[in-house]
Design a protein around this motif. Structure first.
Motif, short mmCIF file in Angstrom:
data_model
loop_
_atom_site.label_atom_id
_atom_site.label_comp_id
_atom_site.label_asym_id
_atom_site.label_seq_id
_atom_site.Cartn_x
_atom_site.Cartn_y
_atom_site.Cartn_z
N LEU A 134 0.63 -1.15 -0.19
CA LEU A 134 0.14 0.09 -0.18
C LEU A 134 0.95 0.89 0.41
O LEU A 134 0.49 2.54 -0.45
CB LEU A 134 -0.95 0.38 1.41
N ALA A 174 -0.68 -4.06 -5.25
CA ALA A 174 -0.89 -4.68 -3.50
C ALA A 174 -1.97 -5.72 -3.74
O ALA A 174 -2.00 -6.89 -3.36
CB ALA A 174 -2.12 -3.75 -2.79
N HIS A 175 -2.84 -5.61 -4.84
CA HIS A 175 -3.65 -6.65 -5.14
C HIS A 175 -3.23 -8.15 -6.32
O HIS A 175 -3.70 -8.14 -6.13
CB HIS A 175 -4.69 -5.97 -5.76
N PHE A 180 -7.23 -4.02 8.74
CA PHE A 180 -6.33 -2.64 9.37
C PHE A 180 -7.87 -2.46 10.38
O PHE A 180 -8.28 -2.87 10.96
CB PHE A 180 -7.97 -1.66 8.05
N ALA A 187 -12.29 -1.18 8.37
CA ALA A 187 -13.01 -1.37 6.62
C ALA A 187 -13.72 -2.68 5.73
O ALA A 187 -13.10 -2.89 4.93
CB ALA A 187 -11.15 -1.31 5.82
N PHE A 238 -17.30 -3.13 4.33
CA PHE A 238 -17.38 -2.87 3.30
C PHE A 238 -18.84 -2.24 3.98
O PHE A 238 -20.11 -3.47 4.56
CB PHE A 238 -17.68 -3.89 2.44
N TYR A 270 -15.67 -11.69 -0.10
CA TYR A 270 -16.09 -10.45 -1.20
C TYR A 270 -14.11 -10.51 -2.14
O TYR A 270 -14.57 -10.81 -3.05
CB TYR A 270 -15.77 -8.53 -0.68
N PRO A 271 -13.47 -11.38 -1.30
CA PRO A 271 -12.37 -11.77 -2.21
C PRO A 271 -12.36 -12.71 -2.95
O PRO A 271 -12.14 -13.05 -4.76
CB PRO A 271 -11.03 -11.79 -1.19
N ILE A 289 -14.88 -10.99 -5.91
CA ILE A 289 -13.35 -10.46 -7.19
C ILE A 289 -12.70 -11.60 -7.83
O ILE A 289 -11.94 -11.44 -8.88
CB ILE A 289 -12.32 -9.87 -6.62
N ASP A 324 -13.24 6.08 4.19
CA ASP A 324 -12.53 5.81 5.14
C ASP A 324 -11.58 5.59 3.63
O ASP A 324 -12.06 3.91 2.81
CB ASP A 324 -12.67 4.75 5.60
N ALA A 381 -9.04 3.42 4.00
CA ALA A 381 -8.77 2.42 4.40
C ALA A 381 -9.71 0.83 3.51
O ALA A 381 -9.41 0.46 3.19
CB ALA A 381 -8.76 2.04 5.47
N LEU A 382 -10.79 1.36 2.95
CA LEU A 382 -11.87 0.56 2.72
C LEU A 382 -11.27 0.06 0.86
O LEU A 382 -11.76 -0.82 0.81
CB LEU A 382 -13.47 1.24 1.94
N GLU A 428 -8.10 0.08 -0.02
CA GLU A 428 -6.78 -0.47 0.74
C GLU A 428 -7.56 -1.87 0.95
O GLU A 428 -6.54 -2.51 0.38
CB GLU A 428 -5.93 0.44 1.50
N ALA A 429 -8.53 -2.14 1.49
CA ALA A 429 -8.77 -3.28 2.12
C ALA A 429 -9.13 -3.95 0.57
O ALA A 429 -8.75 -5.29 0.13
CB ALA A 429 -9.87 -2.88 2.79
N SER A 430 -10.17 -3.35 -0.42
CA SER A 430 -10.11 -4.25 -1.87
C SER A 430 -9.13 -4.07 -2.42
O SER A 430 -8.84 -5.15 -3.20
CB SER A 430 -11.30 -3.21 -2.16
N ARG A 431 -8.09 -3.86 -1.91
CA ARG A 431 -6.44 -3.78 -3.16
C ARG A 431 -6.06 -4.94 -1.94
O ARG A 431 -5.72 -6.36 -3.08
CB ARG A 431 -5.96 -2.71 -2.81
N THR A 432 -6.24 -5.18 -1.34
CA THR A 432 -5.18 -5.88 -0.55
C THR A 432 -6.32 -7.27 -0.65
O THR A 432 -5.53 -8.35 -0.79
CB THR A 432 -4.97 -6.16 0.74
N LEU A 433 -7.54 -7.86 -1.35
CA LEU A 433 -8.69 -8.68 -0.85
C LEU A 433 -8.76 -8.84 -2.76
O LEU A 433 -9.07 -10.07 -2.88
CB LEU A 433 -9.31 -7.70 -0.52
N ALA A 442 -8.47 -7.26 -5.11
CA ALA A 442 -9.30 -5.67 -6.59
C ALA A 442 -7.91 -5.12 -6.90
O ALA A 442 -7.39 -3.90 -6.24
CB ALA A 442 -10.50 -5.97 -6.33
N PRO A 486 -7.47 -1.14 -8.85
CA PRO A 486 -7.30 -0.13 -8.77
C PRO A 486 -9.40 0.03 -8.72
O PRO A 486 -10.53 0.62 -8.75
CB PRO A 486 -6.98 1.00 -9.11
N ALA A 541 -12.04 -1.65 -7.78
CA ALA A 541 -11.83 -1.17 -6.28
C ALA A 541 -13.87 -0.23 -6.44
O ALA A 541 -13.71 -0.32 -5.33
CB ALA A 541 -10.78 -1.03 -5.58
#
Lengths: 366, 283
Positions: free
Chosen positions: A52, A72-73, A81, A85, A87, A98-99, A102, B180, B182-183, B185-190, B192, B194, B197
Motif C-alpha cells: 500500500l 497490492a492486489h 486494518f 474497513a 464494506f 468479497y475476495p 473478485i 474511509d 482504508a475501504l 485499500e482493503a479491497s486492494r489487498t483482497l 481488486a 484500483p 475497487a
C-alpha cells in the motif's frame, strides 16, 4: 527456507524519513509483532509489506522472489486494518466472500467458504447479518475471516485490537494466537501494546524513530534488551548509569556493583528489572546496613513510596537522588514503611549492560 | 438534547420559523397556483376565479404528453450524465492535497455565479460555426470545414450538464471526503485492481448519496427553461419552456398554472418513488 525478507526497506516523505532501512528475516509460520510507540514507523513498514506504500528504497522478497514492485492486489496477502474497513454495503458473509467474488468464484462455493470461515472465527450463522448490526468483537472476527478467505501467504494486521475494551482485547489476543498456530500462517501484527506483543509473538520487532532497535523472541527482548530504548519500552526497568572503576566493577549512585560484561573502562548503562531488585530493611541485613555502599551490589536508600497492586507490591526507593523501583510478591513483602532506610540489592545476574545512550543506540545488535 | 417528542408550544418553537417560511414561500404560492389553474381564462384579457378542469384536459393530448415525457427523459439523462462524470471526478478531488481541493471547489462555486443566460450564450458561441470549437478541429486537421453544432440535442445536453455539474460535485463532496480510504485499500489487498475497487466498493457503498444526488440533479434540470430555447430546437423544448411561453407570451395564466402544478406533482411523485425504492433496498 525463509519466507519473507526485508532488505533495507526505506520510506521517505519529502525530507522526513519514516522508515530507515529496515532489514529482517521472517521464517515461515512465525508470528511477528512490530512494536513501538506511535510514529515509530511500524505501520508504514507494514503498509510497505502489504504493497500500500511504495518503498523509497530497499527490497522485499518472499521465498527469494522480489515483490517490491508487485501491486497490492497481486500479492495475495490478507490484511486487517485498524478501522477494520468492513464494506458497509455488504453483509458479514458477503464481506468475507468479497475476495472470492473478485476472483469470480461461483456464488454457492463463495457461500460455503464464507460459512466455514465464520465457523473458524466462531461466528456461525452470522452470514446474513449486516455489518452495522455486529458488535465490536464480531466485526473484528469478520475482518479476520475476510483477510483469511484467500488462504494468504502472509497475514498482516494493523493495530487490529485497539478498538476493543481491555477484557475483550486480552481474549482476542489469545484467540488470534491460537488461530495463527492452528493455520500455521506467517503473521505480522503492528501494535503499540507491549503486553499484546508478549502474548502473541514468536518474534518481537521493537521499533523507534523509523529504525528496528531489536528483533528477538519476547523473553529475550525482555531479559536481554539491546539498548536503553528497548529496555525502557518493554515493561518497567531501572536504568543505572555507572562508571567503570576496575575490571568488572562499576560505581553507580549510592554504591558499587560487581558484575560481568562491563566495558573495560568509561561509562556503563545498566538495566535492572524491578522484580529482580531485592529490598531489605536497613537494620535487618546481618549488620551490613550501616556502612553506605560498603558491600558490593547493595545500595542504601530511603523508601519513598509503596503501592499495592494486588498481584505485586511496588516500592519506590530514593538512592542518592535517583529513583529505583522494586517489585515483590505480596507474600515476600519486606516489613518497611515509607520513610524507612532500606538496602537495595541488585544481583549481578540481574543487570543487563546496554550500549551508552546517544552512542551506538539505533544500530542493529550483532 | 431532547430525545422525546416535543410537547409544549415552547418545545416546538425551534421549528416554528422554518415552518412559517415554508408556508409563506411555498404552501401559499402553490395554493394560489392551484387556484389559478382551475380559473377561467378571459380570451385577450386575464382570468376570473372559477372551477373548470379544461386546463388539465388540454394536456392530455399527444403533444403535451410528448413534451412531458421528453422533459422527464431529458432531466433524467442530464442527472445521469452529471453524476456519471461528477462522481469519479469528486472521488479524485477528495483525494487531492487540501490546497488543490480548495482551488477546485472555488472554481466550481464560481460557475454557480453564472446565470443560465450567460451559460446558454457561451455554449451557443462555443458550438457555433463561425467561432466554435470546430474551427479548432479544422485547424489541427481533424475536420474539413467548420460546422455548427448548435442548436441540437447534444448542445442542449452539454449546456444542462455543465450547469448541473457544480451542484452535483458539491452534493457528493462531503460524503466522498468522509469515505474511509482504508475501504479501498482493503479491497486492494483482497485482490481488486484500483478500477475494480472503485466499482465494487466505492460506488456501492455510496449508493444512497448517489440516489440523492441523482434526484437533486433531476429536479434541477426539470426546472431549466432558458437553455432549451438557446441550445435546442423547438422539438427539444421542455414543459418548463411551454409554461414560460403560456404565462408570459400567451398570457394564459390558468393553463400555465395547470402545467406547473402538474410538473410539481410529477416531480414529487418521482422523488417519492425513488426514496421509497432506496429505503426498501436498505431494509
Amino acid at each position: 527456507m525463509s519466507a519473507l525478507v526485508l532488505d533495507g526497506l526505506t520510506k521517505r516523505y519529502g525530507g522526513f524519513t519514516a522508515v530507515h532501512g529496515a532489514s529482517l528475516r521472517i521464517p515461515h509460520g512465525q508470528f511477528v509483532c512490530l512494536l513501538g510507540p506511535s510514529g515509530c514507523g511500524k505501520t508504514t513498514l507494514l503498509r510497505m509489506i502489504a504493497g500500500l506504500e511504495e518503498p523509497s528504497g530497499g527490497q522485499l522478497l518472499i521465498d527469494d522472489r522480489d515483490i517490491t514492485a508487485t501491486p497490492a492486489h497481486k500479492r495475495d496477502f490478507g490484511m486487517v486494518f485498524q478501522s477494520l474497513a468492513l464494506f458497509p454495503h455488504l453483509s458479514a458473509g458477503e464481506n468475507i466472500a468479497y475476495p472470492l467474488r473478485i476472483r469470480g468464484v461461483p456464488a454457492d462455493e463463495r457461500r460455503r467458504k464464507a460459512d466455514s470461515l465464520l465457523e473458524l472465527v466462531r461466528l456461525p450463522g452470522m452470514a446474513d447479518r449486516p455489518v452495522s448490526r455486529l458488535s465490536g468483537g464480531q466485526r473484528q472476527r469478520v475482518a479476520i475471516a475476510r483477510a483469511l478467505a484467500l488462504e494468504p501467504k502472509l497475514f498482516l494486521l494493523d493495530e487490529p485490537l485497539s478498538a476493543l475494551d481491555a477484557k475483550l482485547r486480552e481474549a482476542m489476543q489469545i484467540e488470534l494466537k491460537q488461530l495463527q498456530r492452528r493455520l500455521g500462517i506467517t503473521t505480522i501484527v503492528v501494535t503499540h501494546d507491549q503486553r499484546e506483543a508478549m502474548t502473541m509473538a514468536d518474534l518481537v520487532v521493537v521499533m523507534s524513530e523509523g529504525r528496528i532497535r531489536q528483533a528477538a523472541p519476547p523473553m529475550e527482548v525482555y531479559r536481554r534488551p539491546a539498548d536503553a530504548f528497548v529496555a525502557d519500552f518493554i515493561g518497567m526497568t531501572n536504568l543505572l548509569e555507572g562508571e567503570v572503576t576496575a575490571p568488572g566493577r562499576a560505581s553507580v549512585p549510592g554504591g558499587e556493583l560487581v558484575l560481568d560484561g562491563l566495558p573495560p573502562h568509561g561509562r556503563a548503562l545498566l538495566s535492572v528489572r524491578p522484580e529482580e531488585v531485592l529490598l531489605h530493611p536497613a537494620t535487618a541485613s546481618g549488620g551490613q546496613g550501616s556502612g553506605q555502599g560498603a558491600v558490593a551490589n547493595r545500595l542504601a536508600g530511603t523508601l519513598s513510596f509503596v503501592r499495592d497492586l494486588g498481584a505485586s507490591v511496588e516500592f519506590r526507593i530514593d538512592v542518592s537522588g535517583r529513583e529505583i523501583v522494586a517489585l515483590t510478591r505480596p507474600q515476600d513483602r519486606p516489613a518497611v514503611e515509607p520513610g524507612a532506610a532500606v538496602i537495595v540489592e541488585i544481583p549481578a545476574e540481574a543487570c543487563v549492560v546496554l550500549p551508552p545512550e546517544g552512542g551506538t543506540a539505533g544500530e542493529r545488535p550483532s | 438534547m431532547i430525545r422525546r417528542a416535543p410537547r409544549s408550544l415552547g418545545e416546538h418553537a425551534p421549528i416554528l420559523f422554518p415552518a412559517l417560511m415554508l408556508v409563506v414561500f411555498f404552501v401559499i404560492p402553490f395554493g394560489l397556483m392551484i387556484a389559478v389553474s382551475v380559473a377561467r381564462r378571459i380570451p385577450g384579457g386575464f382570468y376570473e376565479p372559477d372551477l373548470v378542469l379544461a386546463n388539465y384536459e388540454r394536456f392530455l393530448s399527444a403533444f403535451f404528453g410528448g413534451v412531458l415525457s421528453f422533459s422527464l427523459e431529458l432531466a433524467a439523462l442530464v442527472a445521469v450524465v452529471a453524476v456519471g462524470i461528477g462522481f469519479p471526478f469528486t472521488y479524485r478531488l477528495a483525494r487531492l492535497p487540501r490546497a488543490a481541493q480548495v482551488r477546485w471547489l472555488v472554481f466550481l462555486l464560481s460557475i454557480l455565479s453564472l446565470s443560465e443566460v450567460i451559460i446558454g450564450f457561451a455554449w451557443s458561441t462555443l458550438l457555433s460555426r463561425t467561432a466554435g470549437i470546430t474551427n479548432l478541429l479544422v485547424a489541427v486537421g481533424l475536420m474539413a470545414e467548420p460546422q455548427s453544432l448548435s442548436p441540437s440535442f447534444g448542445a442542449l445536453l452539454a449546456g444542462m450538464v455543465y450547469q448541473a455539474f457544480p451542484y452535483t460535485v458539491l452534493v457528493l463532496y462531503p460524503a466522498l471526503a468522509r469515505l474511509d480510504p482504508a475501504l479501498v485499500e482493503a479491497s486492494r489487498t483482497l485482490g481488486a485492481s484500483p478500477v475494480k475497487a472503485f466499482f465494487t466498493v466505492v460506488v456501492p457503498s455510496q449508493r444512497n448519496t448517489i440516489v440523492a444526488t441523482l434526484i437533486m440533479a433531476f429536479v434541477f434540470a426539470l426546472g431549466c427553461y432558458l437553455l432549451p430555447q438557446l441550445l435546442g430546437r423547438p422539438q427539444h423544448w421542455t414543459l418548463s419552456v411551454l409554461i414560460t411561453d403560456q404565462a408570459i407570451y400567451q398570457s394564459n395564466m390558468p393553463f400555465a398554472a395547470a402545467m406547473a402544478v402538474f410538473l410539481v406533482l410529477v416531480s414529487l411523485a418521482l422523488v417519492g418513488l425513488s426514496l421509497l425504492f432506496g429505503r426498501k433496498e436498505e431494509a
